[in-house]
Scaffold this motif. Structure first.
Motif, mmCIF file in Angstrom:
data_model
loop_
_atom_site.group_PDB
_atom_site.id
_atom_site.type_symbol
_atom_site.label_atom_id
_atom_site.label_comp_id
_atom_site.label_asym_id
_atom_site.label_seq_id
_atom_site.Cartn_x
_atom_site.Cartn_y
_atom_site.Cartn_z
ATOM 1 N N PRO A 263 -47.629 95.432 1.002
ATOM 2 C CA PRO A 263 -46.394 94.527 0.946
ATOM 3 C C PRO A 263 -45.618 94.710 2.076
ATOM 4 O O PRO A 263 -45.432 95.888 2.608
ATOM 5 C CB PRO A 263 -45.545 94.990 -0.128
ATOM 6 C CG PRO A 263 -46.555 95.778 -1.074
ATOM 7 C CD PRO A 263 -47.574 96.331 -0.126
ATOM 8 N N LEU A 264 -45.185 93.684 2.692
ATOM 9 C CA LEU A 264 -44.602 93.706 4.255
ATOM 10 C C LEU A 264 -42.883 93.120 4.305
ATOM 11 O O LEU A 264 -42.772 92.311 3.374
ATOM 12 C CB LEU A 264 -45.409 92.680 5.299
ATOM 13 C CG LEU A 264 -46.727 93.283 5.618
ATOM 14 C CD1 LEU A 264 -47.493 92.109 6.314
ATOM 15 C CD2 LEU A 264 -46.824 94.540 6.067
ATOM 16 N N GLU A 265 -42.178 93.658 4.845
ATOM 17 C CA GLU A 265 -40.980 92.904 5.120
ATOM 18 C C GLU A 265 -41.019 91.593 5.584
ATOM 19 O O GLU A 265 -42.374 91.048 6.099
ATOM 20 C CB GLU A 265 -40.200 93.381 6.332
ATOM 21 C CG GLU A 265 -39.367 94.751 5.820
ATOM 22 C CD GLU A 265 -38.590 95.375 7.119
ATOM 23 O OE1 GLU A 265 -37.649 95.048 7.262
ATOM 24 O OE2 GLU A 265 -39.451 96.005 7.967
ATOM 25 N N TYR A 266 -40.110 90.548 5.282
ATOM 26 C CA TYR A 266 -40.543 89.110 5.624
ATOM 27 C C TYR A 266 -40.845 88.917 7.192
ATOM 28 O O TYR A 266 -41.798 88.217 7.199
ATOM 29 C CB TYR A 266 -39.210 88.159 4.936
ATOM 30 C CG TYR A 266 -39.489 86.724 5.426
ATOM 31 C CD1 TYR A 266 -40.254 86.094 4.540
ATOM 32 C CD2 TYR A 266 -38.817 85.973 6.288
ATOM 33 C CE1 TYR A 266 -40.588 84.665 4.849
ATOM 34 C CE2 TYR A 266 -38.781 84.839 6.545
ATOM 35 C CZ TYR A 266 -39.953 84.117 5.950
ATOM 36 O OH TYR A 266 -39.895 82.694 6.121
ATOM 37 N N LYS A 267 -40.199 89.382 8.007
ATOM 38 C CA LYS A 267 -40.541 89.097 9.446
ATOM 39 C C LYS A 267 -42.033 89.473 9.546
ATOM 40 O O LYS A 267 -42.696 88.906 10.590
ATOM 41 C CB LYS A 267 -39.620 90.159 10.215
ATOM 42 C CG LYS A 267 -38.335 89.242 10.733
ATOM 43 C CD LYS A 267 -37.585 90.232 11.910
ATOM 44 C CE LYS A 267 -36.292 89.362 12.070
ATOM 45 N NZ LYS A 267 -35.251 90.412 12.633
ATOM 46 N N ALA A 268 -42.399 90.931 9.364
ATOM 47 C CA ALA A 268 -43.623 91.360 9.531
ATOM 48 C C ALA A 268 -44.569 90.378 8.864
ATOM 49 O O ALA A 268 -45.524 89.994 9.478
ATOM 50 C CB ALA A 268 -43.833 92.714 8.977
ATOM 51 N N PHE A 269 -44.413 89.733 7.772
ATOM 52 C CA PHE A 269 -45.308 89.103 7.016
ATOM 53 C C PHE A 269 -45.312 87.831 7.879
ATOM 54 O O PHE A 269 -46.496 87.205 8.110
ATOM 55 C CB PHE A 269 -44.831 88.654 5.662
ATOM 56 C CG PHE A 269 -45.579 87.537 4.771
ATOM 57 C CD1 PHE A 269 -46.708 87.949 4.326
ATOM 58 C CD2 PHE A 269 -45.258 86.214 4.887
ATOM 59 C CE1 PHE A 269 -47.655 86.981 3.577
ATOM 60 C CE2 PHE A 269 -46.174 85.386 4.051
ATOM 61 C CZ PHE A 269 -47.100 85.701 3.638
ATOM 62 N N CYS A 270 -44.293 87.075 8.323
ATOM 63 C CA CYS A 270 -44.449 85.981 9.283
ATOM 64 C C CYS A 270 -45.401 86.280 10.671
ATOM 65 O O CYS A 270 -45.943 85.490 10.666
ATOM 66 C CB CYS A 270 -42.985 85.440 9.588
ATOM 67 S SG CYS A 270 -42.253 84.778 8.151
ATOM 68 N N ALA A 271 -45.213 87.459 11.303
ATOM 69 C CA ALA A 271 -46.093 88.033 12.214
ATOM 70 C C ALA A 271 -47.292 87.979 11.847
ATOM 71 O O ALA A 271 -48.041 87.352 12.672
ATOM 72 C CB ALA A 271 -45.458 89.424 12.851
ATOM 73 N N LEU A 272 -47.487 88.476 10.763
ATOM 74 C CA LEU A 272 -49.027 88.327 10.519
ATOM 75 C C LEU A 272 -49.795 87.128 10.313
ATOM 76 O O LEU A 272 -50.995 86.795 10.548
ATOM 77 C CB LEU A 272 -49.209 89.229 9.071
ATOM 78 C CG LEU A 272 -50.617 89.464 8.483
ATOM 79 C CD1 LEU A 272 -51.380 90.364 9.376
ATOM 80 C CD2 LEU A 272 -50.569 89.988 7.072
ATOM 81 N N LEU A 273 -48.916 86.075 9.722
ATOM 82 C CA LEU A 273 -49.528 84.908 9.354
ATOM 83 C C LEU A 273 -49.638 84.224 10.687
ATOM 84 O O LEU A 273 -50.411 83.353 10.874
ATOM 85 C CB LEU A 273 -48.229 84.047 8.700
ATOM 86 C CG LEU A 273 -48.125 84.219 7.312
ATOM 87 C CD1 LEU A 273 -47.047 83.083 6.817
ATOM 88 C CD2 LEU A 273 -49.405 83.790 6.475
ATOM 89 N N ASN A 274 -49.018 84.564 11.814
ATOM 90 C CA ASN A 274 -49.141 84.092 13.018
ATOM 91 C C ASN A 274 -50.161 84.552 13.872
ATOM 92 O O ASN A 274 -50.400 84.066 15.199
ATOM 93 C CB ASN A 274 -47.748 84.094 13.941
ATOM 94 C CG ASN A 274 -46.790 82.970 13.265
ATOM 95 O OD1 ASN A 274 -47.283 81.787 13.108
ATOM 96 N ND2 ASN A 274 -45.500 83.373 13.290
#
Ligand code: C2E
Ligand code: MG
Ligand code: MG
Ligand code: MG
Length: 275
Positions: A263-274
């Motif tokens: 599970p990731l912080e929101y920012k890290a999750f967005c970075a992963l999506l990109n």
């Protein structure tokens, strides 16, 4: 003597109980403060389509950054929040926050679905349905991007009420997943009677999948049954490539676990999506 042993074990036991009660009270007042001071945060854990390897969804997992303590696991505080009824307030915050993350994702043209856990006390709260409705309507989010995860335990109590609740959620477009599937004791007939979309195979079957014939049989049976009933399946707790490969062989559609991402912080999750 035996009598003395019993006496000392009783004393030991009651001290333990007292410690537990104190710990619970301490946690309860800290949780009240956490609500007021907004110490909660939502982490997101990717759910992938196994065939394509693409992130299609994420599970919302609550985190509490407790001052002076650090990150407290929901496994520790959710049970206390349930017992004290605080989960109703916390749960509403989770839903609102998840919807605002969805709005932000959509602004970035990331059309990812989010699933939110609901515990039994939340489902028993008569205000929950209206709260969800209002939050969805005012956000103008397409409700099909929101999924709710319930455990089988929720379904045993007051089946008619739960059924009505789920039918109304489905009418809004919200999808329903059964969490920790395979560990409850309810009859399987509810799978046909209720508007359910996903089964999440419990982690315990996945952790011990390799070399365990009965877990392999159970996982294959769940995948087969889901297919016949036109339900989608997510395997939770995938940690190794061997587990992933076997799940691929079984034609399991979706996967979630540390092998792909914690599970990731929101920012890290967005970075992963990109990436
Ligand atoms: P759950 O809904 O079954 O969530 C899956 C749990 O497994 C999460 O723990 C997740 O971090 C963990 N996990 C995921 N992949 C792996 C893996 O590969 N290996 C291992 N060992 N663990 C993995 P977490 O975040 O500690 O949450 C625990 C439980 O707390 C959740 O179980 C859920 O029942 C409850 N919970 C979490 N957030 C909320 C919430 O917002 N509301 C409610 N009502 N309950 C929540
Ligand atoms: Mg869950
Ligand atoms: Mg689960
Ligand atoms: Mg669980």
């Amino acid at each position: 003597s035996a009598k003395q042993n019993i006496k000392s074990s009783i004393q030991f036991y009651s001290t333990d109980l007292k410690d537990d009660a104190l710990k619970r009270m301490d946690l309860e007042s800290a949780l009240r403060e956490a609500i007021e001071k907004e110490q909660f945060e939502l982490y997101l854990q990717p759910i992938l389509d196994l065939a394509s390897g693409r992130i299609v969804q994420a599970e919302v997992l609550l985190r509490w950054d407790r001052p002076g303590v650090g990150m407290v696991s929901p496994a520790e505080f959710i049970p206390v929040a349930e017992q004290t009824g605080l989960i109703v307030t916390i749960g509403k915050w989770v839903i609102k926050e998840a919807i605002s993350l969805l709005m932000d994702l959509h602004r970035q043209h990331k059309y990812i679905k989010l699933s939110v856990n609901l515990s039994p006390a939340q489902v028993s709260d008569n205000g929950l349905l209206n709260f969800i409705k209002k939050s969805i309507v005012s956000s103008e989010i397409d409700a099909s991007y929101l999924e709710l995860e319930l455990t089988e335990g929720v379904l045993v109590n007051d089946f008619d009420r739960i059924s009505e609740f789920l039918v109304e959620l489905r009418a809004l477009g919200i999808t329903i997943a059964i969490d920790d599937f395979g560990t409850g004791y309810s009859s399987l007939s509810y799978l046909q009677k209720l508007p359910i979309d996903f089964l999440k195979i419990d982690q315990s079957f996945i952790f011990e999948l390799i070399g365990n014939d009965s877990n392999q049989a159970i996982v294959q049976a769940i995948i087969g049954m889901a297919k016949s009933l036109k339900l989608k399946v997510i395997a939770e707790g995938v940690e190794t490539e061997a587990q992933r490969d076997l799940l691929k062989e079984y034609c399991c559609q979706f996967v979630q676990g540390y092998l792909f991402s914690k599970p990731l912080e929101y920012k890290a999750f967005c970075a992963l999506l990109n990436t």
